[in-house]
Design a protein around this motif. Structure first.
Motif, mmCIF file in Angstrom:
data_model
loop_
_atom_site.group_PDB
_atom_site.id
_atom_site.type_symbol
_atom_site.label_atom_id
_atom_site.label_comp_id
_atom_site.label_asym_id
_atom_site.label_seq_id
_atom_site.Cartn_x
_atom_site.Cartn_y
_atom_site.Cartn_z
ATOM 1 N N HIS A 1 0.841 -1.195 0.000
ATOM 2 C CA HIS A 1 0.000 0.000 0.000
ATOM 3 C C HIS A 1 0.873 1.241 0.000
ATOM 4 C CE1 HIS A 1 0.854 -0.580 4.289
ATOM 5 N NE2 HIS A 1 0.586 0.694 4.461
ATOM 6 N N GLN A 2 0.260 2.359 -0.338
ATOM 7 C CA GLN A 2 0.954 3.646 -0.337
ATOM 8 C C GLN A 2 0.655 4.367 0.971
ATOM 9 O OE1 GLN A 2 3.048 4.207 -2.814
ATOM 10 N NE2 GLN A 2 2.323 2.358 -3.809
ATOM 11 N N GLY A 3 1.624 5.123 1.466
ATOM 12 C CA GLY A 3 1.440 5.850 2.717
ATOM 13 C C GLY A 3 0.623 7.115 2.525
ATOM 14 N N GLN A 4 -0.452 7.240 3.275
ATOM 15 C CA GLN A 4 -1.285 8.440 3.268
ATOM 16 C C GLN A 4 -1.526 8.814 4.721
ATOM 17 O OE1 GLN A 4 -4.667 6.694 1.448
ATOM 18 N NE2 GLN A 4 -3.718 6.520 -0.552
ATOM 19 N N PHE A 5 -1.136 10.025 5.097
ATOM 20 C CA PHE A 5 -1.187 10.411 6.508
ATOM 21 C C PHE A 5 -1.834 11.762 6.726
ATOM 22 C CE2 PHE A 5 2.279 7.530 5.904
ATOM 23 C CZ PHE A 5 2.074 6.615 6.924
ATOM 24 N N LEU A 6 -2.611 11.827 7.793
ATOM 25 C CA LEU A 6 -3.115 13.090 8.316
ATOM 26 C C LEU A 6 -2.251 13.362 9.545
ATOM 27 C CD1 LEU A 6 -6.951 12.364 8.174
ATOM 28 C CD2 LEU A 6 -5.532 13.517 6.451
ATOM 29 N N ILE A 7 -1.600 14.511 9.583
ATOM 30 C CA ILE A 7 -0.683 14.829 10.673
ATOM 31 C C ILE A 7 -1.214 16.041 11.430
ATOM 32 C CG2 ILE A 7 1.691 15.441 11.280
ATOM 33 C CD1 ILE A 7 2.443 14.223 8.469
ATOM 34 N N CYS A 8 -1.510 15.843 12.707
ATOM 35 C CA CYS A 8 -2.034 16.941 13.515
ATOM 36 C C CYS A 8 -0.893 17.880 13.896
ATOM 37 C CB CYS A 8 -2.725 16.406 14.777
ATOM 38 S SG CYS A 8 -3.419 17.742 15.783
ATOM 39 N N VAL B 1 -1.391 18.091 6.603
ATOM 40 C CA VAL B 1 -1.245 18.694 7.928
ATOM 41 C C VAL B 1 -2.526 19.458 8.279
ATOM 42 C CG1 VAL B 1 0.081 20.313 9.337
ATOM 43 C CG2 VAL B 1 1.245 18.870 7.653
ATOM 44 N N GLY B 2 -2.958 19.319 9.512
ATOM 45 C CA GLY B 2 -4.147 20.025 9.969
ATOM 46 C C GLY B 2 -4.368 19.754 11.444
ATOM 47 N N LEU B 3 -5.625 19.780 11.866
ATOM 48 C CA LEU B 3 -5.965 19.546 13.258
ATOM 49 C C LEU B 3 -6.860 18.308 13.375
ATOM 50 C CD1 LEU B 3 -6.770 23.152 14.495
ATOM 51 C CD2 LEU B 3 -4.817 21.757 15.120
ATOM 52 N N CYS B 4 -6.511 17.416 14.285
ATOM 53 C CA CYS B 4 -7.348 16.235 14.522
ATOM 54 C C CYS B 4 -8.605 16.661 15.285
ATOM 55 C CB CYS B 4 -6.575 15.169 15.291
ATOM 56 S SG CYS B 4 -6.230 15.571 17.010
ATOM 57 N N ALA B 5 -9.586 15.772 15.343
ATOM 58 C CA ALA B 5 -10.849 16.081 16.005
ATOM 59 C C ALA B 5 -10.646 16.483 17.465
ATOM 60 C CB ALA B 5 -11.793 14.880 15.923
ATOM 61 N N GLY B 6 -9.748 15.805 18.168
ATOM 62 C CA GLY B 6 -9.494 16.120 19.568
ATOM 63 C C GLY B 6 -8.893 17.498 19.772
ATOM 64 N N CYS B 7 -8.017 17.916 18.900
ATOM 65 C CA CYS B 7 -7.374 19.226 19.032
ATOM 66 C C CYS B 7 -8.266 20.360 18.525
ATOM 67 C CB CYS B 7 -6.029 19.224 18.294
ATOM 68 S SG CYS B 7 -4.793 18.176 19.094
ATOM 69 N N ARG B 8 -9.247 20.050 17.703
ATOM 70 C CA ARG B 8 -10.177 21.071 17.225
ATOM 71 C C ARG B 8 -11.210 21.433 18.265
ATOM 72 N NH1 ARG B 8 -12.658 18.185 13.040
ATOM 73 N NH2 ARG B 8 -14.406 19.562 13.411
ATOM 74 N N LEU B 9 -11.493 20.538 19.171
ATOM 75 C CA LEU B 9 -12.523 20.772 20.195
ATOM 76 C C LEU B 9 -12.020 21.729 21.266
ATOM 77 C CD1 LEU B 9 -13.856 17.171 20.787
ATOM 78 C CD2 LEU B 9 -14.933 18.997 19.489
ATOM 79 N N PRO B 10 -12.860 22.660 21.694
ATOM 80 C CA PRO B 10 -12.442 23.532 22.808
ATOM 81 C C PRO B 10 -12.329 22.680 24.072
ATOM 82 C CG PRO B 10 -14.669 24.076 22.050
ATOM 83 C CD PRO B 10 -14.162 22.970 21.182
#
Length: 166
Positions: free
Chosen positions: A112-119, A156-165
């Motif tokens: 498989h190819q690497g696909q990542f969401l990085i917080c 790169v972005g924000l994960c669900a946990g880091c987006r929550l106040p």
């Protein structure tokens, strides 16, 4: 006002006992290496264990620091890099190029190819499983005469946990 529901957070973004992640990764590595006739040396196994102790990408010098601290003597950088190269070549870890760091592979032994969401806040790396992403890249490349030999997608972005106040 009703609360909006969030998608189920991936394991990498939820508090959990990493010993299960480490144990599963080591078991998979041992099976894969045995099947392929490869040596999973003590150092290679320890490096894989360190990479899996969290879902945050870990740099070679971070690994080197832990190894040096553990055995009380200076571990050599080439030794750690050789262990990481072995793990990478055999699909047990992925390299996150933008961070020059490594993260455990959720699907060892599967092509498989690497696909990542990085917080960008907590630094968790979430591995995706979307063949359609790889197929779109290959098709787009082919349309301009480019032959894809490998791919790693890093978002790169924000994960669900880091987006929550908090």
């Amino acid at each position: 006002m009703p609360k909006r529901s969030l998608p189920s957070a991936p394991l990498a973004c939820r508090p959990h006992d990493h010993s299960h992640c480490v144990s599963d990764a080591l078991d998979s590595a041992e099976r894969i290496c045995a099947r392929l006739g490869l040596r999973l040396t003590t150092l290679r196994k320890r490096v894989l264990e360190l990479v899996w102790q969290s879902h945050k990408p870990l740099g070679a010098y971070d690994i080197l620091g832990v190894l040096t601290e553990e055995d009380g003597r200076r571990a050599a950088p080439p030794t750690v890099y050789r262990a990481l190269d072995f793990l990478l070549e055999n699909g047990l870890v992925h390299r996150i190029a933008s961070l020059n760091a490594f993260v455990g592979c959720n699907h060892p032994g599967e092509a498989h190819q690497g696909q990542f969401l990085i917080c960008r806040t907590c630094h968790a790396a979430i591995e995706l499983e979307q063949s359609s992403i790889s197929e779109a890249i290959v098709a787009s490349a082919k349309s301009v005469g480019f032959n894809v030999e490998g791919q790693t997608v890093e978002v790169v972005g924000l994960c669900a946990g880091c987006r929550l106040p908090q």
